[in-house]
Design a protein around this motif. Structure first.
Motif, PDB file in Angstrom:
ATOM      1  N   UNK A  27       0.841  -1.199   0.000  1.00  0.00           N
ATOM      2  CA  UNK A  27       0.000   0.000   0.000  1.00  0.00           C
ATOM      3  C   UNK A  27       0.879   1.252   0.000  1.00  0.00           C
ATOM      4  N   UNK A  28       1.995   1.205   0.775  1.00  0.00           N
ATOM      5  CA  UNK A  28       2.849   2.391   0.915  1.00  0.00           C
ATOM      6  C   UNK A  28       3.442   2.809  -0.434  1.00  0.00           C
ATOM      7  N   UNK A  29       3.914   1.836  -1.220  1.00  0.00           N
ATOM      8  CA  UNK A  29       4.545   2.187  -2.505  1.00  0.00           C
ATOM      9  C   UNK A  29       3.522   2.555  -3.576  1.00  0.00           C
ATOM     10  N   UNK A  30       2.281   2.116  -3.383  1.00  0.00           N
ATOM     11  CA  UNK A  30       1.250   2.439  -4.382  1.00  0.00           C
ATOM     12  C   UNK A  30       0.456   3.703  -4.041  1.00  0.00           C
ATOM     13  N   UNK A  31       0.595   4.200  -2.799  1.00  0.00           N
ATOM     14  CA  UNK A  31      -0.273   5.296  -2.326  1.00  0.00           C
ATOM     15  C   UNK A  31      -0.153   6.540  -3.227  1.00  0.00           C
ATOM     16  N   UNK A  32       1.085   6.934  -3.582  1.00  0.00           N
ATOM     17  CA  UNK A  32       1.262   8.144  -4.405  1.00  0.00           C
ATOM     18  C   UNK A  32       1.966   7.829  -5.731  1.00  0.00           C
ATOM     19  N   UNK A  33       1.838   6.580  -6.162  1.00  0.00           N
ATOM     20  CA  UNK A  33       2.488   6.181  -7.416  1.00  0.00           C
ATOM     21  C   UNK A  33       1.649   6.665  -8.603  1.00  0.00           C
ATOM     22  N   UNK A  34       2.323   7.112  -9.660  1.00  0.00           N
ATOM     23  CA  UNK A  34       1.587   7.532 -10.851  1.00  0.00           C
ATOM     24  C   UNK A  34       0.865   8.851 -10.632  1.00  0.00           C
ATOM     25  N   UNK A  35      -0.312   9.010 -11.232  1.00  0.00           N
ATOM     26  CA  UNK A  35      -1.020  10.303 -11.192  1.00  0.00           C
ATOM     27  C   UNK A  35      -2.478  10.179 -10.717  1.00  0.00           C
ATOM     28  N   UNK A  36      -2.992   8.936 -10.549  1.00  0.00           N
ATOM     29  CA  UNK A  36      -4.415   8.770 -10.253  1.00  0.00           C
ATOM     30  C   UNK A  36      -4.805   9.329  -8.880  1.00  0.00           C
ATOM     31  N   UNK A  37      -3.852   9.428  -7.939  1.00  0.00           N
ATOM     32  CA  UNK A  37      -4.143   9.893  -6.577  1.00  0.00           C
ATOM     33  C   UNK A  37      -4.267  11.414  -6.487  1.00  0.00           C
TER      34      UNK A  37
ATOM     35  N   UNK B 199      -6.756  18.358  -7.715  1.00  0.00           N
ATOM     36  CA  UNK B 199      -6.491  19.571  -8.515  1.00  0.00           C
ATOM     37  C   UNK B 199      -5.582  20.499  -7.717  1.00  0.00           C
ATOM     38  N   UNK B 200      -4.731  21.299  -8.322  1.00  0.00           N
ATOM     39  CA  UNK B 200      -4.609  21.539  -9.755  1.00  0.00           C
ATOM     40  C   UNK B 200      -3.737  20.514 -10.496  1.00  0.00           C
ATOM     41  N   UNK B 201      -3.101  19.562  -9.757  1.00  0.00           N
ATOM     42  CA  UNK B 201      -2.216  18.612 -10.441  1.00  0.00           C
ATOM     43  C   UNK B 201      -2.976  17.720 -11.423  1.00  0.00           C
ATOM     44  N   UNK B 202      -4.171  17.280 -11.013  1.00  0.00           N
ATOM     45  CA  UNK B 202      -4.910  16.271 -11.782  1.00  0.00           C
ATOM     46  C   UNK B 202      -5.067  16.663 -13.251  1.00  0.00           C
ATOM     47  N   UNK B 203      -5.292  17.959 -13.511  1.00  0.00           N
ATOM     48  CA  UNK B 203      -5.515  18.376 -14.910  1.00  0.00           C
ATOM     49  C   UNK B 203      -4.326  19.166 -15.466  1.00  0.00           C
ATOM     50  N   UNK B 204      -3.161  19.074 -14.789  1.00  0.00           N
ATOM     51  CA  UNK B 204      -1.989  19.854 -15.204  1.00  0.00           C
ATOM     52  C   UNK B 204      -1.147  19.069 -16.222  1.00  0.00           C
ATOM     53  N   UNK B 205      -0.603  19.764 -17.205  1.00  0.00           N
ATOM     54  CA  UNK B 205       0.179  19.035 -18.221  1.00  0.00           C
ATOM     55  C   UNK B 205       1.572  18.648 -17.715  1.00  0.00           C
ATOM     56  N   UNK B 206       1.938  19.033 -16.494  1.00  0.00           N
ATOM     57  CA  UNK B 206       3.216  18.600 -15.929  1.00  0.00           C
ATOM     58  C   UNK B 206       3.060  17.436 -14.938  1.00  0.00           C
TER      59      UNK B 206
ATOM     60  N   UNK C 191       2.831  14.256 -15.169  1.00  0.00           N
ATOM     61  CA  UNK C 191       3.704  13.091 -15.371  1.00  0.00           C
ATOM     62  C   UNK C 191       5.166  13.524 -15.523  1.00  0.00           C
ATOM     63  N   UNK C 192       5.446  14.811 -15.255  1.00  0.00           N
ATOM     64  CA  UNK C 192       6.828  15.311 -15.290  1.00  0.00           C
ATOM     65  C   UNK C 192       7.353  15.451 -13.862  1.00  0.00           C
ATOM     66  N   UNK C 193       6.585  16.145 -13.006  1.00  0.00           N
ATOM     67  CA  UNK C 193       7.062  16.344 -11.624  1.00  0.00           C
ATOM     68  C   UNK C 193       6.267  15.543 -10.596  1.00  0.00           C
ATOM     69  N   UNK C 194       5.224  14.848 -11.027  1.00  0.00           N
ATOM     70  CA  UNK C 194       4.408  14.000 -10.150  1.00  0.00           C
ATOM     71  C   UNK C 194       3.897  14.750  -8.913  1.00  0.00           C
ATOM     72  N   UNK C 195       3.636  16.036  -9.101  1.00  0.00           N
ATOM     73  CA  UNK C 195       3.052  16.817  -8.007  1.00  0.00           C
ATOM     74  C   UNK C 195       4.071  17.237  -6.955  1.00  0.00           C
ATOM     75  N   UNK C 196       5.369  17.003  -7.213  1.00  0.00           N
ATOM     76  CA  UNK C 196       6.401  17.436  -6.277  1.00  0.00           C
ATOM     77  C   UNK C 196       6.596  16.459  -5.132  1.00  0.00           C
ATOM     78  N   UNK C 197       6.949  16.994  -3.987  1.00  0.00           N
ATOM     79  CA  UNK C 197       7.378  16.168  -2.846  1.00  0.00           C
ATOM     80  C   UNK C 197       6.229  15.956  -1.853  1.00  0.00           C
TER      81      UNK C 197
END
Ligand code: SF4
Ligand code: FES
Length: 339
Positions: free
Chosen positions: A257-267, A270-277, A279-285
């Motif tokens: 669960x820990x490694x999947x919690x913030x993996x990818x972009x589905x989690x 907004x504003x990350x969900x609809x941002x074109x970056x 899959x570039x910065x993954x929403x930062x830290x």
């Protein structure tokens, strides 16, 4: 995060098995870090085990515990590379920042021993308001020590560094001067010294892909055997981190669960969900988002698009002229909130 006590640490055989599992999973490099890895008496055995598993071995060290016999033993065990941290180029300031009298001189000797053993050396200069003006001297030091790479590593503000943020944040003028210094030095020393440098979050407009994205490239294992998606992940609430002595590494990586919690972009919110970056910065830290907003799933406030971005500007303004004393890390004690 509290440091693990020596009795809680994994033994040599357990580490050797973890290295083999990591290699089987496709891991290419192991970074032996800390705390301070040279405090372990079995470090040469750990290096040998990692090397025999086929991993590239990098020792990340403060250097103050190294002597000639230890460096030779590590080289003989198959160590590939050493990354040595320095706190400043000026000895008195370096010893004050590091909290260890004579520490800087011991680091210089460690660098000499590393190079004498034929090992490649990276100098990791941890920079902030109290030493950034001496960046030209740090570059000269890296050249004098025979380092092939210099990491100009701006402090990342979580854990104990967040507690000391007001004493550490550089001003914009300092940062601009440092950026110009790095540009000139890269051109002057091309082919001899590689300089890694990124604009720190508190002065950036967009965040970096922390760890290359959560659960994408990095798996950290604590001395006590917890598997983490980043070295600060234990600061996040509500996540259970598997023990590598109980769960195979491949299962941890793919299914925990820990490694999947913030993996990818589905989690993402907004504003990350609809941002074109996204899959570039993954929403930062995630750790910085939690430390500053109380929500690990929030957009990293380092991003200008975050509703919390003003917190960073405020911290920079408040830090200018703040006291320069430090609160040092203590064994077994979690970091206090920022001063
Ligand atoms: Fe990155 Fe999110 Fe900012 Fe877009 S909104 S740049 S994805 S942190
Ligand atoms: Fe944990 Fe950035 S340090 S995600």
């Amino acid at each position: 995060m509290a440091l693990a006590r020596p009795g809680e640490e994994m033994d040599t055989a357990a580490w050797a098995r973890v290295f083999r599992e990591a290699a089987a999973l496709g891991v290419l490099q192991v970074h032996l870090s800390g705390g301070e890895p040279t405090a372990r008496r079995d470090l040469p055995e750990l290096v040998r085990a990692a090397s025999e598993a086929g991993l590239y071995t990098n020792l990340i060290t403060a250097g103050v515990l190294l002597d000639a016999a230890k460096v030779e033993a590590l080289a003989a065990a198959g160590l590939d590379h050493v990354q040595l941290s320095v706190q400043d180029a000026a000895p008195a300031s370096a010893d004050r920042i590091g909290g260890l009298a004579g520490g800087h001189a011991r680091k210089l000797e460690a660098a000499r021993l590393v190079r004498a053993a034929g090992l490649p050396l990276t100098l990791n200069a941890v920079v902030h308001r109290q030493n950034l003006d001496r960046l030209p001297d740090l570059i000269a030091l890296a050249l004098a020590l025979g380092a092939g790479r210099l990491e100009v590593a701006h402090v990342q503000y979580y854990g104990w560094a967040l507690a000391n943020r007001a004493a550490l944040l550089p001003t914009r003028a300092q940062l601009d001067a440092a950026t110009a210094t790095v540009g000139a030095a890269r051109a002057a020393h091309r082919g001899r010294l590689v300089i890694d440098y990124v604009i720190p979050d508190y002065h950036a407009r967009r965040p970096k892909a922390c760890m290359g994205g959560w659960g994408r490239r990095v798996l950290a294992v604590t001395p006590a055997g917890k598997a983490l998606p980043c070295h600060a992940a234990e600061s996040l609430p509500g996540l259970a981190f598997p023990d590598v002595r109980e769960v195979p590494l491949a299962e941890i990586w793919h299914r925990s669960e820990a490694f999947n919690r913030f993996r990818g972009t589905a989690w993402m919110p907004e504003p990350c969900r609809s941002c074109d970056r996204r899959a570039v910065d993954f929403g930062g830290c995630r750790c910085q988002a939690f430390a500053l907003t109380g929500d690990a799933a929030a957009t990293d406030p380092a991003c200008e698009l975050s509703p919390h971005h003003a917190l960073l500007d405020l911290a920079v303004r408040e830090a200018a002229g703040a006291e320069e004393g430090f609160t040092y890390r203590e064994m077994g004690r979690a970091a206090p909130p920022p001063r």
